[in-house]
Design a protein around this motif. Structure first.
Motif, PDB file in Angstrom:
ATOM      1  N   ARG A   1      51.573  54.359  42.994  1.00 15.27           N
ATOM      2  CA  ARG A   1      50.404  54.368  42.102  1.00 15.27           C
ATOM      3  C   ARG A   1      49.695  55.717  42.229  1.00 15.27           C
ATOM      4  NH1 ARG A   1      47.368  54.730  38.269  1.00 15.27           N
ATOM      5  NH2 ARG A   1      45.706  53.247  37.784  1.00 15.27           N
ATOM      6  N   VAL A   2      49.726  56.497  41.145  1.00 16.42           N
ATOM      7  CA  VAL A   2      49.149  57.832  41.138  1.00 16.42           C
ATOM      8  C   VAL A   2      47.806  57.800  40.414  1.00 16.42           C
ATOM      9  CG1 VAL A   2      49.453  60.225  40.394  1.00 16.42           C
ATOM     10  CG2 VAL A   2      51.415  58.913  41.218  1.00 16.42           C
ATOM     11  N   LEU A   3      46.780  58.409  41.026  1.00 10.18           N
ATOM     12  CA  LEU A   3      45.443  58.473  40.448  1.00 10.18           C
ATOM     13  C   LEU A   3      44.941  59.908  40.448  1.00 10.18           C
ATOM     14  CD1 LEU A   3      43.715  55.481  42.289  1.00 10.18           C
ATOM     15  CD2 LEU A   3      44.342  55.529  39.886  1.00 10.18           C
ATOM     16  N   ILE A   4      44.033  60.227  39.516  1.00 11.19           N
ATOM     17  CA  ILE A   4      43.249  61.454  39.607  1.00 11.19           C
ATOM     18  C   ILE A   4      42.223  61.229  40.713  1.00 11.19           C
ATOM     19  CG2 ILE A   4      41.696  63.030  38.401  1.00 11.19           C
ATOM     20  CD1 ILE A   4      42.991  61.945  35.763  1.00 11.19           C
ATOM     21  N   ASN A   5      42.280  62.024  41.774  1.00 10.36           N
ATOM     22  CA  ASN A   5      41.496  61.733  42.973  1.00 10.36           C
ATOM     23  C   ASN A   5      40.308  62.677  43.158  1.00 10.36           C
ATOM     24  OD1 ASN A   5      41.648  59.778  45.166  1.00 10.36           O
ATOM     25  ND2 ASN A   5      41.793  61.554  46.524  1.00 10.36           N
ATOM     26  N   GLU A   6      40.405  63.887  42.591  1.00  4.35           N
ATOM     27  CA  GLU A   6      39.342  64.877  42.741  1.00  4.35           C
ATOM     28  C   GLU A   6      39.585  65.985  41.722  1.00  4.35           C
ATOM     29  OE1 GLU A   6      37.368  67.741  46.233  1.00  4.35           O
ATOM     30  OE2 GLU A   6      39.299  66.749  46.573  1.00  4.35           O
ATOM     31  N   TYR A   7      38.499  66.626  41.260  1.00  2.00           N
ATOM     32  CA  TYR A   7      38.670  67.823  40.439  1.00  2.00           C
ATOM     33  C   TYR A   7      37.425  68.692  40.519  1.00  2.00           C
ATOM     34  CZ  TYR A   7      35.893  65.740  36.580  1.00  2.00           C
ATOM     35  OH  TYR A   7      34.898  65.203  35.806  1.00  2.00           O
ATOM     36  N   LEU A   8      37.622  70.000  40.315  1.00  2.00           N
ATOM     37  CA  LEU A   8      36.524  70.959  40.300  1.00  2.00           C
ATOM     38  C   LEU A   8      36.529  71.629  38.935  1.00  2.00           C
ATOM     39  CD1 LEU A   8      35.535  73.425  43.112  1.00  2.00           C
ATOM     40  CD2 LEU A   8      35.346  74.030  40.711  1.00  2.00           C
ATOM     41  N   PRO A   9      35.547  71.313  38.088  1.00  2.00           N
ATOM     42  CA  PRO A   9      35.573  71.800  36.707  1.00  2.00           C
ATOM     43  C   PRO A   9      34.863  73.132  36.478  1.00  2.00           C
ATOM     44  CG  PRO A   9      33.860  70.155  36.955  1.00  2.00           C
ATOM     45  CD  PRO A   9      34.510  70.291  38.301  1.00  2.00           C
ATOM     46  N   TRP A  10      34.079  73.626  37.438  1.00  2.00           N
ATOM     47  CA  TRP A  10      33.239  74.784  37.170  1.00  2.00           C
ATOM     48  C   TRP A  10      33.028  75.549  38.472  1.00  2.00           C
ATOM     49  CZ3 TRP A  10      27.431  74.649  35.426  1.00  2.00           C
ATOM     50  CH2 TRP A  10      27.132  75.842  34.772  1.00  2.00           C
ATOM     51  N   PRO A  11      34.027  76.360  38.903  1.00  2.00           N
ATOM     52  CA  PRO A  11      33.914  77.084  40.176  1.00  2.00           C
ATOM     53  C   PRO A  11      32.733  78.049  40.172  1.00  2.00           C
ATOM     54  CG  PRO A  11      36.163  77.146  39.342  1.00  2.00           C
ATOM     55  CD  PRO A  11      35.302  76.616  38.237  1.00  2.00           C
ATOM     56  N   ASN A  12      32.244  78.375  41.374  1.00  2.00           N
ATOM     57  CA  ASN A  12      31.159  79.352  41.434  1.00  2.00           C
ATOM     58  C   ASN A  12      31.688  80.752  41.136  1.00  2.00           C
ATOM     59  OD1 ASN A  12      32.164  80.555  43.888  1.00  2.00           O
ATOM     60  ND2 ASN A  12      31.260  78.847  45.025  1.00  2.00           N
ATOM     61  N   ASN A  13      30.790  81.681  40.941  1.00  2.00           N
ATOM     62  CA  ASN A  13      31.173  83.012  40.481  1.00  2.00           C
ATOM     63  C   ASN A  13      32.097  83.738  41.447  1.00  2.00           C
ATOM     64  OD1 ASN A  13      29.730  82.872  38.058  1.00  2.00           O
ATOM     65  ND2 ASN A  13      27.829  83.506  39.044  1.00  2.00           N
TER      66      ASN A  13
ATOM     67  N   THR B   1      37.120  81.545  37.596  1.00  2.00           N
ATOM     68  CA  THR B   1      37.498  80.440  36.711  1.00  2.00           C
ATOM     69  C   THR B   1      38.807  79.785  37.115  1.00  2.00           C
ATOM     70  OG1 THR B   1      36.317  81.417  34.844  1.00  2.00           O
ATOM     71  CG2 THR B   1      38.059  79.854  34.321  1.00  2.00           C
ATOM     72  N   THR B   2      39.798  80.592  37.523  1.00  2.00           N
ATOM     73  CA  THR B   2      41.120  80.028  37.800  1.00  2.00           C
ATOM     74  C   THR B   2      41.165  79.216  39.093  1.00  2.00           C
ATOM     75  OG1 THR B   2      41.815  82.101  38.858  1.00  2.00           O
ATOM     76  CG2 THR B   2      42.318  81.833  36.515  1.00  2.00           C
ATOM     77  N   ALA B   3      40.057  79.165  39.841  1.00  2.00           N
ATOM     78  CA  ALA B   3      40.014  78.342  41.054  1.00  2.00           C
ATOM     79  C   ALA B   3      39.709  76.878  40.752  1.00  2.00           C
ATOM     80  CB  ALA B   3      38.978  78.892  42.038  1.00  2.00           C
ATOM     81  N   GLU B   4      39.423  76.546  39.483  1.00  2.00           N
ATOM     82  CA  GLU B   4      39.243  75.130  39.163  1.00  2.00           C
ATOM     83  C   GLU B   4      40.552  74.398  39.460  1.00  2.00           C
ATOM     84  OE1 GLU B   4      38.405  74.607  35.008  1.00  2.00           O
ATOM     85  OE2 GLU B   4      39.944  76.029  34.381  1.00  2.00           O
ATOM     86  N   PHE B   5      40.448  73.134  39.884  1.00  2.00           N
ATOM     87  CA  PHE B   5      41.657  72.403  40.262  1.00  2.00           C
ATOM     88  C   PHE B   5      41.527  70.934  39.889  1.00  2.00           C
ATOM     89  CE2 PHE B   5      38.987  71.929  44.086  1.00  2.00           C
ATOM     90  CZ  PHE B   5      39.100  70.570  44.344  1.00  2.00           C
ATOM     91  N   ILE B   6      42.683  70.274  39.846  1.00  2.00           N
ATOM     92  CA  ILE B   6      42.771  68.816  39.704  1.00  2.00           C
ATOM     93  C   ILE B   6      43.696  68.315  40.795  1.00  2.00           C
ATOM     94  CG2 ILE B   6      43.490  66.894  38.231  1.00  2.00           C
ATOM     95  CD1 ILE B   6      42.988  68.743  35.816  1.00  2.00           C
TER      96      ILE B   6
ATOM     97  N   GLY C   1      37.518  78.153  31.189  1.00  2.00           N
ATOM     98  CA  GLY C   1      38.800  77.809  31.786  1.00  2.00           C
ATOM     99  C   GLY C   1      39.422  76.576  31.176  1.00  2.00           C
ATOM    100  N   PHE C   2      40.135  75.803  31.990  1.00  2.00           N
ATOM    101  CA  PHE C   2      40.854  74.614  31.529  1.00  2.00           C
ATOM    102  C   PHE C   2      39.881  73.473  31.262  1.00  2.00           C
ATOM    103  CE2 PHE C   2      44.185  71.220  32.935  1.00  2.00           C
ATOM    104  CZ  PHE C   2      44.293  70.774  31.639  1.00  2.00           C
ATOM    105  N   ILE C   3      39.079  73.125  32.247  1.00  2.00           N
ATOM    106  CA  ILE C   3      38.191  71.972  32.142  1.00  2.00           C
ATOM    107  C   ILE C   3      36.822  72.476  31.691  1.00  2.00           C
ATOM    108  CG2 ILE C   3      37.361  69.898  33.300  1.00  2.00           C
ATOM    109  CD1 ILE C   3      39.457  70.398  35.465  1.00  2.00           C
ATOM    110  N   THR C   4      36.542  72.370  30.414  1.00  2.00           N
ATOM    111  CA  THR C   4      35.322  72.925  29.834  1.00  2.00           C
ATOM    112  C   THR C   4      34.115  72.106  30.276  1.00  2.00           C
ATOM    113  OG1 THR C   4      36.647  73.517  27.907  1.00  2.00           O
ATOM    114  CG2 THR C   4      34.268  73.711  27.687  1.00  2.00           C
ATOM    115  N   ASP C   5      33.454  72.563  31.325  1.00  2.00           N
ATOM    116  CA  ASP C   5      32.369  71.760  31.882  1.00  2.00           C
ATOM    117  C   ASP C   5      31.270  72.669  32.405  1.00  2.00           C
ATOM    118  OD1 ASP C   5      32.332  68.845  34.071  1.00  2.00           O
ATOM    119  OD2 ASP C   5      31.026  69.478  32.467  1.00  2.00           O
ATOM    120  N   GLY C   6      30.905  73.665  31.621  1.00  2.00           N
ATOM    121  CA  GLY C   6      29.917  74.622  32.078  1.00  2.00           C
ATOM    122  C   GLY C   6      28.495  74.255  31.770  1.00  2.00           C
TER     123      GLY C   6
END
Length: 438
Positions: A37-49, A53-58, A137-142
């Motif tokens: 059973r695979v779940l989305i467990n954590e994500y970072l949508p808006w890394p600090n400066n 930007t490319t440090a966002e992760f899922i 970036g990928f996850i538009t959450d600014g």
């Protein structure tokens, strides 16, 4: 409905017959072919400066019971999509991190260490369109948007779907990458898929990851201390429901056994489950083992009967699609099957790939040291089992070429004898050794 299936016949079929049976099971709408059973467990949508930007992760997490082949799965925010390359395996208890760069520095993805990501979406050649490396970036959450993150299988079946709020951002039509011709391109629009999102309810904030409070749980937390590739499990927190396990019938030489699980919150029914049987007796749940999937729609408990001798792992999941829990148990029967297998695994021995593993101090107390001689760099999974074959814990160990001295804690282990099993990155058994905690 109380589940009372003839599991002995199902879980003990010859391999060819079992494969045929699984194919029939796949026609049922509530069953899945995934053995984990695979779940989305954590994500970072808006890394600090300072991270960029490319440090966002899922982060994905495989709760088990078995491994999951997520090749062809699709991660999307409604604007872009990443197709995971073929034959990508997540072992039970293992994390899979996607990001926009190969290595996320410490304090950008994990407060303890650098994170080597499993898939870089900017270099994989597996995205629906080039993903921006600056700005949102990928996850538009600014800002104040309710960005969604959705995990789909290769046929666009929803595996997991989360959003910050109930009114999600508008999506657009997306045609997925074939990942270099490995898969068929799929076209979808999340707005037209009738998705029921698991809502997080956390506020925005630059440099904060959004993580499940407990791996596999329903509750989320905004956390400045990111844990990409590591266990979440916030201290003191528990699942929103609990279940008590009991044996309803012990197996004998002439009969099978049974179990019952009482669930504390009847509102969480129907409960979905996966039952894995360690068919090859190697103390691991892999693609060689047997799996049964089902749903129980009637509270307050679930029963499984006609269980033959062997080692089992049961994964239960609430109707919310989260709050996953696990039970390891063994049906011993009259042959003491599990104990006999345990007694045959003793000491450190040289194996086929010339890796040698031993415990420096044995018996040990609250800490112990693994001495590992390895012919090459490897990332192994350690799984510890007690004398009845129940999983005590699992852990990922990074091994360098040559001699390694790895210090581990034993706080999750009660006093007793354990079998420590080690698997390589391809899921192959490296070695099994016996240890004792005082």
């Amino acid at each position: 409905m109380k589940v009372n299936t003839t599991l002995k016949n199902m879980l003990c079929l010859p391999r060819a017959a079992w494969c045929f049976f699984i194919c029939i099971l796949l026609l049922s709408p509530f069953l899945t072919k995934a053995q984990g059973r695979v779940l989305i467990n954590e994500y970072l949508p808006w890394p600090n400066n300072t991270c960029g930007t490319t440090a966002e992760f899922i982060e994905l997490y495989n709760f088990g019971p078995g491994p999951a082949n997520i090749g062809g799965y699709i991660i999307t925010d409604g604007d872009y999509a990443v197709t995971i390359p073929a034959n990508t395996i997540i072992l039970p208890g293992e994390f899979f991190v996607l990001a926009g760069q190969d290595i996320i520095p410490q304090n950008c993805g994990n407060d303890l260490r650098n994170v080597t990501v499993n898939l870089n979406w900017n270099t994989c050649g597996c995205t629906s369109a080039p993903i921006p490396t600056t700005g949102d970036g990928f996850i538009t959450d600014g800002g104040g948007s309710n960005e969604q993150v959705v995990l789909l299988d290769s046929n666009l079946k929803i595996i997991d779907a989360i959003a910050r709020g109930t009114s999600v951002e508008s999506s657009s039509s997306i045609t997925t990458s074939t990942a270099g011709g490995q898969f068929t391109a799929r076209t979808f629009d999340l707005d037209n898929m009738g998705i029921q999102y698991e809502t997080i309810g956390e506020s925005v904030g630059r440099g904060n990851s959004l993580a499940r409070k407990i791996d596999g749980g329903c509750g989320w937390i905004k956390d400045t201390q990111e844990s990409a590739g590591d266990i979440n499990n916030t201290t003191g927190l528990v699942l929103d429901w609990n279940a008590s396990f009991s044996f309803t019938k012990a197996a004998t030489c002439n009969s099978t056994g049974g179990i019952s699980i009482a669930v504390s919150n009847a509102l969480l029914f129907p409960m979905h489950y996966t039952l894995g049987k360690d068919a090859d007796g190697n103390f691991l749940y892999d693609f060689n083992d047997n799996y049964l999937y089902g749903t129980d729609s009637t509270a307050p408990d679930m029963q499984l009967s006609n269980l033959d001798s062997g080692r089992y792992r049961l994964i239960m999941e609430s109707s919310l699609g989260c709050d996953v829990t696990m039970f390891d148990f063994s049906i011993l029967g009259c042959s003491a099957l599990i104990l006999n297998q345990l007694s045959r695994n003793a000491g450190a021995t040289r194996n086929n790939n010339n890796t040698i593993i031993r415990i420096a101090e044995n018996p040990f107390a609250d800490q112990y040291t693994l001495l590992i001689q390895a012919p090459a760099k490897n990332r192994m999974q350690l799984m510890a089992y007690d004398q009845l074959g129940r999983l005590a814990f699992t852990q990922i160990i990074n091994v360098m070429q040559g001699n390694n001295s790895i210090r581990l804690t034993a706080h999750r282990m009660q006093p007793g004898i354990y079998i420590l099993q080690f698997r390589d990155q391809e899921g192959r058994l490296v070695q099994a050794i016996k240890g004792m905690k005082r």
